[in-house]
Design an enzyme around this catalytic site. Structure first.
Site, PDB file in Angstrom:
ATOM      1  N   LYS A  19       0.843  -1.211   0.000  1.00 23.21           N
ATOM      2  CA  LYS A  19       0.000   0.000   0.000  1.00 23.21           C
ATOM      3  C   LYS A  19       0.878   1.262   0.000  1.00 23.21           C
ATOM      4  O   LYS A  19       1.953   1.269   0.609  1.00 23.21           O
ATOM      5  CB  LYS A  19      -0.891  -0.047   1.245  1.00 23.21           C
ATOM      6  N   SER A  94      -9.344   1.770   2.924  1.00 19.08           N
ATOM      7  CA  SER A  94      -8.438   2.490   2.067  1.00 19.08           C
ATOM      8  C   SER A  94      -7.415   1.589   1.359  1.00 19.08           C
ATOM      9  O   SER A  94      -6.744   2.060   0.432  1.00 19.08           O
ATOM     10  CB  SER A  94      -7.694   3.558   2.857  1.00 19.08           C
ATOM     11  N   SER A  95      -7.286   0.312   1.745  1.00 21.48           N
ATOM     12  CA  SER A  95      -6.318  -0.547   1.037  1.00 21.48           C
ATOM     13  C   SER A  95      -6.958  -1.112  -0.240  1.00 21.48           C
ATOM     14  O   SER A  95      -6.822  -2.305  -0.549  1.00 21.48           O
ATOM     15  CB  SER A  95      -5.842  -1.681   1.957  1.00 21.48           C
ATOM     16  N   ILE A 115      -7.674   1.408  10.216  1.00 19.54           N
ATOM     17  CA  ILE A 115      -8.066   2.087  11.467  1.00 19.54           C
ATOM     18  C   ILE A 115      -9.573   2.002  11.657  1.00 19.54           C
ATOM     19  O   ILE A 115     -10.086   2.221  12.752  1.00 19.54           O
ATOM     20  CB  ILE A 115      -7.608   3.569  11.466  1.00 19.54           C
ATOM     21  N   GLY A 116     -10.277   1.717  10.549  1.00 19.68           N
ATOM     22  CA  GLY A 116     -11.746   1.656  10.631  1.00 19.68           C
ATOM     23  C   GLY A 116     -12.308   0.575   9.721  1.00 19.68           C
ATOM     24  O   GLY A 116     -13.512   0.491   9.513  1.00 19.68           O
ATOM     25  N   GLY A 117     -11.386  -0.195   9.117  1.00 17.69           N
ATOM     26  CA  GLY A 117     -11.842  -1.249   8.201  1.00 17.69           C
ATOM     27  C   GLY A 117     -11.040  -1.302   6.919  1.00 17.69           C
ATOM     28  O   GLY A 117     -11.378  -2.027   5.977  1.00 17.69           O
ATOM     29  N   SER A 118      -9.964  -0.531   6.863  1.00 17.63           N
ATOM     30  CA  SER A 118      -9.233  -0.364   5.606  1.00 17.63           C
ATOM     31  C   SER A 118      -8.596  -1.612   5.020  1.00 17.63           C
ATOM     32  O   SER A 118      -8.254  -1.615   3.840  1.00 17.63           O
ATOM     33  CB  SER A 118      -8.148   0.695   5.767  1.00 17.63           C
TER      34      SER A 118
HETATM   35  C1  LIG Z   1     -11.793  15.882   4.516  1.00 16.13           C
HETATM   36  C2  LIG Z   1     -11.530  14.529   4.934  1.00 16.13           C
HETATM   37  C3  LIG Z   1     -12.501  13.939   5.868  1.00 16.13           C
HETATM   38  C4  LIG Z   1     -12.634  12.475   5.703  1.00 16.13           C
HETATM   39  C5  LIG Z   1     -13.832  11.965   6.426  1.00 16.13           C
HETATM   40  C6  LIG Z   1     -14.599  10.932   5.700  1.00 16.13           C
HETATM   41  C7  LIG Z   1     -15.911  10.583   6.345  1.00 16.13           C
HETATM   42  C8  LIG Z   1     -15.819  10.102   7.757  1.00 16.13           C
HETATM   43  C9  LIG Z   1     -16.869   9.186   8.140  1.00 16.13           C
HETATM   44  C10 LIG Z   1     -16.655   8.018   8.699  1.00 16.13           C
HETATM   45  C11 LIG Z   1     -15.322   7.566   9.043  1.00 16.13           C
HETATM   46  C12 LIG Z   1     -15.136   6.096   8.908  1.00 16.13           C
HETATM   47  C13 LIG Z   1     -14.306   5.750   7.733  1.00 16.13           C
HETATM   48  C14 LIG Z   1     -13.588   4.465   7.915  1.00 16.13           C
HETATM   49  C15 LIG Z   1     -13.019   3.924   6.609  1.00 16.13           C
HETATM   50  C16 LIG Z   1     -11.804   3.111   6.838  1.00 16.13           C
HETATM   51  C17 LIG Z   1     -10.604   3.907   6.763  1.00 16.13           C
HETATM   52  C18 LIG Z   1      -9.356   3.287   7.383  1.00 16.13           C
HETATM   53  O1  LIG Z   1      -9.308   2.282   8.061  1.00 16.13           O
HETATM   54  N1  LIG Z   1      -8.271   4.073   7.172  1.00 16.13           N
HETATM   55  C19 LIG Z   1      -7.036   3.907   7.849  1.00 16.13           C
HETATM   56  C20 LIG Z   1      -5.899   3.430   7.051  1.00 16.13           C
HETATM   57  O2  LIG Z   1      -5.996   3.289   5.844  1.00 16.13           O
HETATM   58  O3  LIG Z   1      -4.861   3.179   7.627  1.00 16.13           O
END
Ligand SMILES: CCCCCCCC/C=C\CCCCCCCC(=O)NCC(=O)O
Length: 454
Positions: A19, A94-95, A115-118
């Site tokens: 990634k 995001s992955s 961090i939330g399901g990526s």
């Molecule tokens: C301007 C940017 C704001 C971004 C906000 C987006 C909407 C927020 C709503 C819910 C948040 C939950 C999203 C979770 C998705 C998974 C992302 C994740 O795990 N990322 C971490 C990583 O890639 O390490």
């Protein structure tokens, strides 16, 4: 591999995809944000160093959403990644680049963060295997530093693969003394084969619905199928009630947006904002009262209080004192879950991989509440795997006629699910912190059981 003599490793000659947010010497590492462009990193990510020692060959970097805090896999630097099962849909995020590449058979093993399901959302959308380990079990040294000061709910690094063998090989290659030497913050717990290979019958909890968004029929059927297979292998299956999902989502957002979104605003201030983030971005820059008011109106209009929770929580708790209170509430939530887990004498918990299969590109924000299925295990910091179990059938799609359509989310999901036949459907398997080997054991048994059935 014998790390002292340098003899062939577990991953000798295996090409791996990585990634974009992992440091790779000589490349810039942006998270889809141009503020980080043209700033080549001079260090290598610790996991990549260990994997190379084990014989792996990084051969490609994969795409992410801008800021990585959504599951719409597009950004103004590299563009949009599509889902190989249906190019009108996204691969998740995001992955997302990882999962899409593995599903398209361009890689057999890759690395993401979650961090939330990526790791798990793209695994589910693309029908591949993924593991989000406990934060800290494997190293996170030398990654994109964006938001690294936020420590209440942290991202975990972990593998995605085309089969269970890949996930197991990665964990065996990483949980070795060389990693604990490189990163002394990781507890020196080597891969425990005795847990992975144990034949002890287990108590397996499950839930079909988290009490906030009812998963579409295919996602519920996947859990029933998995529990049936595991029951025939001698395990005891127990119905489990997950704790309050509204509280979970609120705490997750108040933790990850503890700065009121300042870091996002700062990072994107001179950038093109990806269309997928425009609404969320607007919610962060509007005056607080107006954002709250709009969130309240939208939640009344959409008959879903999640919209209000989202708009309120993304602006953060407001003060350090209030942030500490959030930390206390997170701990109380974990305690409550542990009490339920112990009352049911669970070893692992199985639940839907997500509320619905891959979403049409551009539609992610309308169905954001689906993340309650993955965010739960980040807030709890439970190691959690995701694996393909079935595909959406015509019957599943026809059963959507009985699916509720009271709230805006439900309506959007119903619409999005039209034409979903054939899309992959995963389940998640979670265990108590540091029980990665147990999660892998159950997933490997399930993989075997499913193969025997087909
Ligand atoms: C301007 C940017 C704001 C971004 C906000 C987006 C909407 C927020 C709503 C819910 C948040 C939950 C999203 C979770 C998705 C998974 C992302 C994740 O795990 N990322 C971490 C990583 O890639 O390490």
């Amino acid at each position: 591999m014998d790390m002292k003599t340098g003899k062939k490793g577990y991953l000798h000659g295996i090409p791996i995809s990585v990634k974009e947010n992992y440091y790779l010497e000589g490349y810039d590492c942006t998270g889809g944000m141009s503020i980080y462009l043209d700033d080549c990193v001079t260090e290598e990510n610790t996991l990549i160093k260990i994997l190379k020692k084990q014989g792996a060959i990084p051969f490609v970097r994969t795409n992410i959403p801008q800021s990585m805090m959504t599951y719409e896999c597009s950004n103004p630097i590299y563009g949009q990644t599509k889902n190989p099962h249906d190019v009108t849909r996204g691969p998740g995020g995001s992955s997302g680049g990882e999962a899409a590449l593995i599903a398209a058979k361009g890689s057999i093993l890759g690395f993401g963060t979650d961090i939330g399901g990526s790791i798990r959302i793209p695994s589910h959308f693309c029908g591949v295997y993924g593991l989000k380990p406990t934060v800290g079990r494997i190293s996170k040294k030398n990654m994109l530093p964006f938001q690294s000061g936020q420590t209440l709910v942290q991202a975990a690094a972990g593998p995605l693969a085309s089969d269970m063998g890949g996930l197991v090989a990665v964990m065996k290659s990483l949980l070795v003394p060389a990693m604990f030497e490189q990163d002394p913050t990781c507890p020196p717990i080597e891969f425990r084969n005795e847990i992975f290979e144990s034949k002890r019958p287990l108590r397996i909890g499950y839930f079909l619905d988290n009490g906030y968004i009812t998963p579409v029929p295919a996602c519920q059927r996947a859990v029933s199928l998995a529990t049936e297979v595991l029951q025939t292998r001698g395990h005891t299956i127990v119905k489990f009630d997950p704790p309050d999902m509204y509280a979970c989502f609120e705490l997750f957002l108040l933790s990850t947006f503890g700065d009121g979104g300042e870091s996002f605003i700062e990072a994107l201030k001179d950038d093109l904002v990806d269309p997928a983030l425009k609404l969320a971005h607007m919610g962060l820059i509007l005056p607080r009262w107006l954002n709250l008011f709009l969130g309240w109106v939208l939640s009344k209009f959409g008959r879903d209080k999640m919209m209000y929770i989202l708009s309120k929580s993304m602006r953060g708790p407001g003060s350090v004192g209030k942030y500490w209170k959030i930390a206390e509430r997170n701990e109380a939530y974990k305690k409550q879950m542990l009490r339920r887990w112990r009352a049911n004498k669970l070893d692992v918990l199985i639940c839907p991989g997500f509320a619905f299969p891959a979403v049409r590109s551009g539609n992610v924000f309308n169905v954001m509440g689906g993340v309650t299925y993955t965010v739960l295990f980040n807030l709890l910091n439970y190691p959690t795997g995701s694996m393909p179990v079935t595909k959406v059938t015509c019957e599943d799609e026809a059963n959507m006629a009985d699916y509720p359509s009271k709230t805006a989310y439900e309506k959007a999901m119903k619409k999005d699910n039209v034409g979903s036949t054939g899309l992959p459907v995963n389940i998640q398997c979670a265990a108590q912190p540091y029980q990665e080997e147990l999660v892998l054991r159950v997933m490997a048994e399930l993989e075997q059981g499913l193969k025997a059935q087909n």
